[in-house]
Motif scaffolding. Structure first.
Motif, PDB file in Angstrom:
ATOM      1  N   ASN A 258       0.843  -1.194   0.000  1.00 13.70           N
ATOM      2  CA  ASN A 258       0.000   0.000   0.000  1.00 13.70           C
ATOM      3  C   ASN A 258       0.880   1.246   0.000  1.00 13.70           C
ATOM      4  N   ILE A 259       0.501   2.212  -0.835  1.00 13.88           N
ATOM      5  CA  ILE A 259       1.149   3.522  -0.869  1.00 13.88           C
ATOM      6  C   ILE A 259       0.154   4.523  -0.308  1.00 13.88           C
ATOM      7  N   THR A 260       0.562   5.206   0.742  1.00 12.67           N
ATOM      8  CA  THR A 260      -0.341   6.172   1.369  1.00 12.67           C
ATOM      9  C   THR A 260       0.151   7.586   1.094  1.00 12.67           C
ATOM     10  N   ILE A 261      -0.771   8.453   0.711  1.00 16.55           N
ATOM     11  CA  ILE A 261      -0.440   9.860   0.444  1.00 16.55           C
ATOM     12  C   ILE A 261      -1.321  10.742   1.326  1.00 16.55           C
ATOM     13  N   GLU A 272      -2.634  11.222 -10.714  1.00 19.92           N
ATOM     14  CA  GLU A 272      -1.256  11.168 -11.224  1.00 19.92           C
ATOM     15  C   GLU A 272      -0.440  10.113 -10.480  1.00 19.92           C
ATOM     16  N   ALA A 273      -0.616  10.039  -9.166  1.00 24.28           N
ATOM     17  CA  ALA A 273       0.103   9.025  -8.379  1.00 24.28           C
ATOM     18  C   ALA A 273      -0.281   7.617  -8.839  1.00 24.28           C
ATOM     19  N   GLU A 338       9.615  13.866  -7.553  1.00 26.75           N
ATOM     20  CA  GLU A 338       9.614  14.764  -8.705  1.00 26.75           C
ATOM     21  C   GLU A 338       8.238  15.383  -8.923  1.00 26.75           C
ATOM     22  N   ALA A 339       7.181  14.593  -8.670  1.00 20.90           N
ATOM     23  CA  ALA A 339       5.823  15.086  -8.908  1.00 20.90           C
ATOM     24  C   ALA A 339       5.295  15.902  -7.732  1.00 20.90           C
ATOM     25  N   GLY A 340       6.031  15.967  -6.640  1.00 23.28           N
ATOM     26  CA  GLY A 340       5.567  16.716  -5.473  1.00 23.28           C
ATOM     27  C   GLY A 340       4.431  16.043  -4.742  1.00 23.28           C
ATOM     28  N   ILE A 341       4.389  14.744  -4.782  1.00 24.10           N
ATOM     29  CA  ILE A 341       3.362  13.975  -4.084  1.00 24.10           C
ATOM     30  C   ILE A 341       3.945  13.508  -2.753  1.00 24.10           C
ATOM     31  N   ASP A 342       3.301  13.883  -1.666  1.00 30.14           N
ATOM     32  CA  ASP A 342       3.827  13.585  -0.330  1.00 30.14           C
ATOM     33  C   ASP A 342       3.292  12.249   0.189  1.00 30.14           C
ATOM     34  N   PHE A 343       4.214  11.449   0.712  1.00 27.74           N
ATOM     35  CA  PHE A 343       3.813  10.210   1.376  1.00 27.74           C
ATOM     36  C   PHE A 343       3.214  10.552   2.734  1.00 27.74           C
ATOM     37  N   ALA A 344       2.227   9.798   3.138  1.00 28.41           N
ATOM     38  CA  ALA A 344       1.577  10.044   4.421  1.00 28.41           C
ATOM     39  C   ALA A 344       2.187   9.174   5.503  1.00 28.41           C
TER      40      ALA A 344
END
Length: 367
Positions: A258-261, A272-273, A338-344
């Motif tokens: 699981n990838i959490t943002i 996008e993620a 690079e995309a500026g998506i922050d992990f939670a």
């Protein structure tokens, strides 16, 4: 005194010098011939070990058995020269037992020949069942030879017919079976394992808390080398009744992660993620077209938006799978940064009264 009179001189119990000399001479000749034959056959077996393993095993087996067998034959021939009088029955019984033991030892040594043949055949096939059968068959043959030897010696000592001995052994065998029921259970367990073939030598299996590679399958037990290097022996009777997970036979390795943002990620960035994850896992080296990777925005967690990811790696090669996993993880980290998506990560949000962006009504309603 001439030589003839000297050789006919009585030594003990009516046995002349030539009889005693003949006994020891035959024993010496038999033992020397056996040792010489062992040396010659052993040398020849070493030369044929690579090109002719079966012939080499046969020659080596005969060489190992030769000294004892030659000695027994020399003893039998030598005692026939003696004047035994009242001791003839006792001596004859002892000689018969020695000859029986020598023949049995020869047969046991010759078991190496079929074992070498089965080992050679096992090396020519992809299946590892032959690797399991070779030691079991050889041990079974040895056990059979030992039982027949005991029956033959019992017949020599008792002087009874073999049918009477077998009848007595049947009664004794019942008592023995009750006392050795665990051993018999393990023997039948090994037969069940050979018939069902839940694993082969070299397979990695999981049984209860034991996780390791099968090294040998014997008549009584199976030996498993655990991942920590320890050797675990499992009785076949117990193993046949347990659930066995054959890790080696798995067609693939599945990874679920699981990838959490963060919750403040806009919907466009969430999409996008998801697209980045699909692109990274698309057409990876271990992908089977029937098992494509999957990515879903599946859950609103307490402190994060969750992206559920799954992919399969074919074939089930552990180290290659780990290498791919590392590359995927590195690409996810790089592309999200690079995309500026922050992990939670687990967080708590505290709303303060007076915050203009999140106004709160705090107070007591009047009556």
């Amino acid at each position: 005194m001439n030589l003839s009179e000297f050789m006919n001189t009585e030594i003990v119990a009516g046995n002349t010098l030539w009889r005693i000399t003949g006994l020891f001479g035959l024993l010496l000749v038999g033992f020397t011939a056996g040792k010489l034959l062992k040396f010659i056959l052993s040398r020849r077996a070493e030369q044929l070990r690579e090109p002719r393993p079966i012939i080499a095993a046969t020659l080596g087996a005969i060489g190992r058995a030769a000294p004892f067998l030659a000695f027994a034959l020399g003893l039998a021939a030598g005692t026939s020269l003696l004047v035994l009088n009242g001791a003839s029955e006792l001596v004859g019984t002892c000689v018969a037992i020695v000859v029986t033991l020598a023949i049995s030892w020869t047969a046991i040594c010759l078991v190496d020949a079929p074992k070498a043949w089965m080992t050679q055949r096992a090396g020519q096939t992809e299946s590892k069942l032959d690797d399991m059968l070779a030691p079991i068959v050889s041990k079974s043959l040895i056990a059979t030879i030992v039982v027949l030897t005991v029956v033959q010696i019992a017949q020599i000592l008792s002087g009874k017919e073999i049918t009477s001995i077998l009848a007595g052994l049947g009664i004794g065998g019942l008592a023995f079976a009750l006392a050795a029921q665990d051993t018999i259970k393990n023997l039948f367990g090994s037969m069940v394992l050979l018939a069902d073939r839940p694993f082969e030598v070299g397979d990695r299996i999981v049984v209860d808390s034991t996780d390791g590679t099968v090294e040998t399958v014997g008549m009584r037990s199976t030996r498993v080398r655990t991942l920590t290097g320890h050797l675990v022996t499992i009785p076949n009777g117990e193993l046949a009744n347990k659930s066995i997970e054959n890790v080696t036979k798995r067609p693939h390795i599945r990874r679920i992660f699981n990838i959490t943002i963060t919750y403040d990620t806009p919907p466009a960035k969430v999409a996008e993620a998801k697209a980045i994850l699909e692109e990274i896992m698309k057409d990876h080296e271990g992908m089977d077209p029937e098992f494509p990777p999957r990515v879903f925005f599946n859950e609103f967690q307490n402190s994060a938006l969750n992206l559920f990811c799954i992919y399969w790696y074919h074939p089930a090669l552990w180290w290659d799978y780990l290498a791919l996993t590392e590359r995927i993880n590195m690409q996810i980290l790089e592309r999200f940064n690079e995309a500026g998506i922050d992990f939670a990560f687990p967080t708590q949000t505290v709303h303060l009264a007076g915050d203009p962006s999140r106004p709160l009504e705090v107070g007591v309603k009047g009556s």
